[in-house]
Design an enzyme around this catalytic site. Structure first.
Site, PDB file in Angstrom:
ATOM      1  N   GLU A 176     -42.213  25.601 -42.657  1.00 45.96           N
ATOM      2  CA  GLU A 176     -41.076  26.147 -43.393  1.00 45.96           C
ATOM      3  C   GLU A 176     -39.972  25.090 -43.503  1.00 45.96           C
ATOM      4  O   GLU A 176     -39.388  24.886 -44.561  1.00 45.96           O
ATOM      5  CB  GLU A 176     -40.573  27.392 -42.672  1.00 45.96           C
ATOM      6  CG  GLU A 176     -39.739  28.282 -43.560  1.00 45.96           C
ATOM      7  CD  GLU A 176     -39.320  29.542 -42.815  1.00 45.96           C
ATOM      8  OE1 GLU A 176     -39.905  29.860 -41.767  1.00 45.96           O
ATOM      9  OE2 GLU A 176     -38.371  30.191 -43.299  1.00 45.96           O
ATOM     10  N   ARG A 231     -53.537  28.967 -29.319  1.00 45.53           N
ATOM     11  CA  ARG A 231     -54.224  30.251 -29.125  1.00 45.53           C
ATOM     12  C   ARG A 231     -55.638  30.245 -29.689  1.00 45.53           C
ATOM     13  O   ARG A 231     -56.482  31.049 -29.274  1.00 45.53           O
ATOM     14  CB  ARG A 231     -53.379  31.393 -29.687  1.00 45.53           C
ATOM     15  CG  ARG A 231     -52.117  31.639 -28.867  1.00 45.53           C
ATOM     16  CD  ARG A 231     -51.342  32.841 -29.380  1.00 45.53           C
ATOM     17  NE  ARG A 231     -50.771  32.609 -30.679  1.00 45.53           N
ATOM     18  CZ  ARG A 231     -49.547  32.107 -30.913  1.00 45.53           C
ATOM     19  NH1 ARG A 231     -48.758  31.816 -29.905  1.00 45.53           N
ATOM     20  NH2 ARG A 231     -49.115  31.928 -32.135  1.00 45.53           N
TER      21      ARG A 231
HETATM   22  P1  AMP Z   1     -49.999  29.951 -40.846  1.00 46.84           P
HETATM   23  O1  AMP Z   1     -50.169  28.456 -40.858  1.00 46.84           O
HETATM   24  O2  AMP Z   1     -48.802  30.413 -41.624  1.00 46.84           O
HETATM   25  O3  AMP Z   1     -51.271  30.682 -41.287  1.00 46.84           O
HETATM   26  O4  AMP Z   1     -49.674  30.360 -39.360  1.00 46.84           O
HETATM   27  C1  AMP Z   1     -50.706  30.478 -38.463  1.00 46.84           C
HETATM   28  C2  AMP Z   1     -50.303  30.129 -37.048  1.00 46.84           C
HETATM   29  O5  AMP Z   1     -48.972  30.565 -36.713  1.00 46.84           O
HETATM   30  C3  AMP Z   1     -51.261  30.796 -36.127  1.00 46.84           C
HETATM   31  O6  AMP Z   1     -51.794  29.804 -35.271  1.00 46.84           O
HETATM   32  C4  AMP Z   1     -50.466  31.843 -35.388  1.00 46.84           C
HETATM   33  O7  AMP Z   1     -50.685  31.708 -34.034  1.00 46.84           O
HETATM   34  C5  AMP Z   1     -49.002  31.606 -35.753  1.00 46.84           C
HETATM   35  N1  AMP Z   1     -48.310  32.776 -36.364  1.00 46.84           N
HETATM   36  C6  AMP Z   1     -47.820  32.858 -37.634  1.00 46.84           C
HETATM   37  N2  AMP Z   1     -47.240  34.049 -37.873  1.00 46.84           N
HETATM   38  C7  AMP Z   1     -47.364  34.771 -36.746  1.00 46.84           C
HETATM   39  C8  AMP Z   1     -46.986  36.109 -36.362  1.00 46.84           C
HETATM   40  N3  AMP Z   1     -46.342  36.959 -37.181  1.00 46.84           N
HETATM   41  N4  AMP Z   1     -47.304  36.524 -35.110  1.00 46.84           N
HETATM   42  C9  AMP Z   1     -47.941  35.677 -34.269  1.00 46.84           C
HETATM   43  N5  AMP Z   1     -48.334  34.422 -34.559  1.00 46.84           N
HETATM   44  C10 AMP Z   1     -48.042  33.961 -35.784  1.00 46.84           C
END
Ligand code: AMP
Length: 176
Positions: A96, A59
């Site tokens: 995770e 995205r």
């Molecule tokens: P993080 O590495 O935890 O910051 O996760 C970021 C990535 O996971 C991004 O590229 C988002 O597209 C996706 N992502 C994580 N949590 C969500 C959520 N609640 N809704 C949509 N996309 C999420």
């Protein structure tokens, strides 16, 4: 200014129970919403000497490509392992459950380049931190990032600031 937040759809229990998925497809289907989100991400980073925009698969490509065009610079796809055809460098990051790897072409940027990192959403910041570390290994400067959505309770933006990356975001959502 448009209410961008109202254009993001929330889908409960996707991709698994307990996650409230912030779905940006409704935002990008809206012509004014898509244009304004890309435009604001770009304007916040104009006249900063940005030489490249890096977008995180998948995205981050949607918004990052638009921002790169608006700023008149090139676009760097930060891809999942095994997708890029040339010589790559990679960076592991913890999920995770388990580990994932992102890659860039080894010769895409280097010392003297100033990269703006773009993704749709920052949650825990694991993906963005890995992308910053990867891009910095080339010698490029990465001191600015832009996100459409910040799930600020999860602390990712704070972690980026801690490693010297400014965080610009369009929409804040509490919770996860
Ligand atoms: P993080 O590495 O935890 O910051 O996760 C970021 C990535 O996971 C991004 O590229 C988002 O597209 C996706 N992502 C994580 N949590 C969500 C959520 N609640 N809704 C949509 N996309 C999420």
């Amino acid at each position: 200014m448009l209410d961008l937040k109202a254009l993001v759809r929330a889908i409960p229990d996707y991709p698994k129970k307990g996650i409230l998925f912030r779905d940006i497809t409704t935002l990008i289907e809206d012509p004014a919403g898509f244009r304004e989100s890309v435009g604001r991400l770009a304007e916040a980073h104009r006249h900063m000497g940005i030489t490249h925009v890096a977008g995180i698969e998948a995205r981050g490509f949607i918004f990052g490509a638009g921002v790169a065009i608006a700023l008149g610079v090139g676009f760097i796809p930060v891809r999942k392992k095994g997708k890029l055809p040339g010589e790559t460098i990679g960076q592991n990051y913890a999920l995770e459950y388990g580990v994932d790897t992102i890659e860039i072409h080894a010769d895409v940027v280097g010392p003297g380049d100033k990269v703006l990192l773009v993704d749709d959403l920052i949650a825990t910041g694991g993906t963005a931190l890995a992308a910053v570390a990867l891009l910095r290994r080339t010698g490029a400067e990465v001191s600015h990032s832009g996100f459409v959505i910040d799930l600020f309770d999860l602390g990712g933006a704070e972690k980026l600031r801690h490693v010297g990356v400014e965080v610009f975001k369009l929409i804040d959502f509490e919770g996860h």
